[in-house]
Design a protein around this motif. Structure first.
Motif, mmCIF file in Angstrom:
data_model
loop_
_atom_site.group_PDB
_atom_site.id
_atom_site.type_symbol
_atom_site.label_atom_id
_atom_site.label_comp_id
_atom_site.label_asym_id
_atom_site.label_seq_id
_atom_site.Cartn_x
_atom_site.Cartn_y
_atom_site.Cartn_z
ATOM 1 N N GLY A 17 10.168 7.884 -0.567
ATOM 2 C CA GLY A 17 10.200 7.583 -1.989
ATOM 3 C C GLY A 17 11.315 8.256 -2.746
ATOM 4 N N GLY A 18 11.806 9.392 -2.244
ATOM 5 C CA GLY A 18 12.854 10.118 -2.936
ATOM 6 C C GLY A 18 14.153 9.351 -3.072
ATOM 7 N N ILE A 19 14.401 8.385 -2.175
ATOM 8 C CA ILE A 19 15.657 7.640 -2.267
ATOM 9 C C ILE A 19 15.641 6.677 -3.445
ATOM 10 C CG2 ILE A 19 16.143 7.873 0.191
ATOM 11 C CD1 ILE A 19 15.290 4.979 0.572
ATOM 12 N N ARG A 20 14.465 6.466 -4.061
ATOM 13 C CA ARG A 20 14.405 5.622 -5.266
ATOM 14 C C ARG A 20 14.862 6.378 -6.507
ATOM 15 N NH1 ARG A 20 8.296 3.974 -4.011
ATOM 16 N NH2 ARG A 20 8.596 2.658 -2.167
ATOM 17 N N ASN A 21 15.026 7.687 -6.388
ATOM 18 C CA ASN A 21 15.510 8.484 -7.510
ATOM 19 C C ASN A 21 17.038 8.485 -7.450
ATOM 20 O OD1 ASN A 21 16.481 10.741 -9.043
ATOM 21 N ND2 ASN A 21 14.454 11.661 -8.983
#
Length: 397
Positions: free
Chosen positions: A300-304
């Motif tokens: 999910g961090g790559i969506r930031n």
């Protein structure tokens, strides 16, 4: 003989239940190759009441045995409902491989894991779907002296271990973990907070679950002094393999580390900008000694977008690449891992990797078969198959 497995994963961020339905079989021409036909990759929502109840008992919140008992049932129902919807839309399965929801991962002062607890009553999944369930996937490794985490390295090795150069495979969820493949023995472990502190800070200040597209963080400035204090956490000095969780990076973590006054003096955008930088710096510092030629990222961090920018800048000139670009479902990678562990355990194969000295990549005394099966008499027609698997090939249905 093929085995159709529904892998299900809910991580520390509690944002959704990731699901992957996959048909797994050995390649008839090359027995050490496992073929995985991806039939469905997606996510299912948590019942809001269950999600709120889980967040309410995570550390440092107090909770009694009655609350955990009720949640064990509620989480089982949540997984069962999600599995039922997926199977109704996309066909049946021979096995459900379910991580459950981690409530506590007990890491002692010296980094030794004493116990780990993932809840979610598997009997409720069996009752709802009629499909056997493999669950409790970390305990056997902990019992063998391991960290019980991360479990991703076996998937990372099978998918990416033959790229011809050292490759860091990074997952940024609530907690960030890494696997280094292609450089001899696999090296793996947790690097620090991914989204956990960011999401907790946003939720405490606004009630929202996250800082969408890093809009607040982009409007802030990094507090260098606060960043240095946070980077002084002794956790970062522990060698790999190591593991952590929300027991350490909990909602009270920033108050403990910075102090009430210093934390209160930080405007929310500045705090979030600082936490984005903390995640980027802690990852870059953790990867630096590994000598990776490239970094492949999922979670999910790559969506930031701000986190991605700061991480790419901190890693340069080492390239940062999305798992999706290599045909690996970035959002469903951990659910695919659960399905792979289901296949391995069903065939009597370890779910952790053996190092040159006979130990496992988790620090366990040896690699072990992971998980418990409900009901215990299921899958009896599957013979134990000692042939190792060296590579995993993904195909889309």
């Amino acid at each position: 003989m093929s085995l159709r497995v529904l892998g299900m994963m809910s991580g520390t961020s509690l944002d959704a239940i990731d699901v992957v339905l996959v048909d797994l079989r050995r390649d008839e021409r090359e027995e050490t190759v496992l073929e995985a036909e991806l039939l469905y990759v997606g996510e299912e929502p948590w019942p809001e009441e269950t999600r709120a109840a889980l967040l309410a008992v995570l550390p440092p919140a107090p909770a009694d045995v009655a609350a955990w008992n009720r949640l064990h049932a509620a989480v089982g129902e949540g997984f069962a409902a999600a599995a039922g919807r997926v199977l109704a839309r996309h066909g049946g399965a021979d096995l459900l491989a379910v991580h459950g929801q981690t409530l506590h991962h007990d890491v002692g002062p010296g980094g030794v894991v004493a116990s780990t607890l993932q809840i979610g009553d598997p009997a409720r999944l069996v009752a709802a779907t009629g499909v056997p369930v493999l669950h409790d996937l970390r305990s056997a490794d902990v019992a063998a002296g391991g960290q019980g985490a991360p479990l991703a390295p076996i998937l990372d090795q099978l998918l990416l271990g033959d790229r011809g150069h050292p490759t860091a495979v990074l997952n940024i969820g609530g907690i960030t973990n890494v696997t280094l493949v292609g450089a001899g023995d696999v090296i793996a472990g947790d690097l620090g907070p991914g989204n956990a502190l960011l999401d907790a800070a946003v939720h405490a200040a606004t009630g929202a679950s996250c800082d969408v597209d890093a809009e607040l963080a982009r409007s802030g400035a990094v507090d260098v002094a606060a960043l240095e204090v946070l980077l002084g956490d002794p956790f970062y000095a522990r060698p790999l393999p190591r593991s952590t969780g929300r027991e350490h990076f909990d909602t009270a973590y920033l108050r403990r580390m910075l102090g009430e006054d210093a934390l209160a003096a930080l405007a929310l955008p500045d705090l979030l900008a600082t936490l984005v930088e903390l995640t980027a710096v802690s990852i870059a510092r953790g990867l630096a000694p590994l000598g990776a030629a490239e970094v492949i990222v999922s979670g999910g961090g790559i969506r930031n977008p701000l986190l991605r920018e700061r991480l790419a800048a901190r890693l340069a000139p080492v390239p940062l690449r999305d798992a999706d670009a290599l045909g690996i479902p970035a959002d469903g990678k951990e659910a695919l891992l659960m399905a792979l562990l289901g296949w391995l355990s069903a065939h009597g194969l370890p779910g952790t990797l053996e190092r040159g000295d006979g130990t496992a990549h988790t620090g366990a005394h040896r690699p072990v078969v992971l998980g418990s099966l409900t009901p215990p008499h299921a899958l009896r027609e599957l013979p134990v198959d000692p042939r190792p698997v060296r590579r995993l090939v993904l195909r889309r249905a």
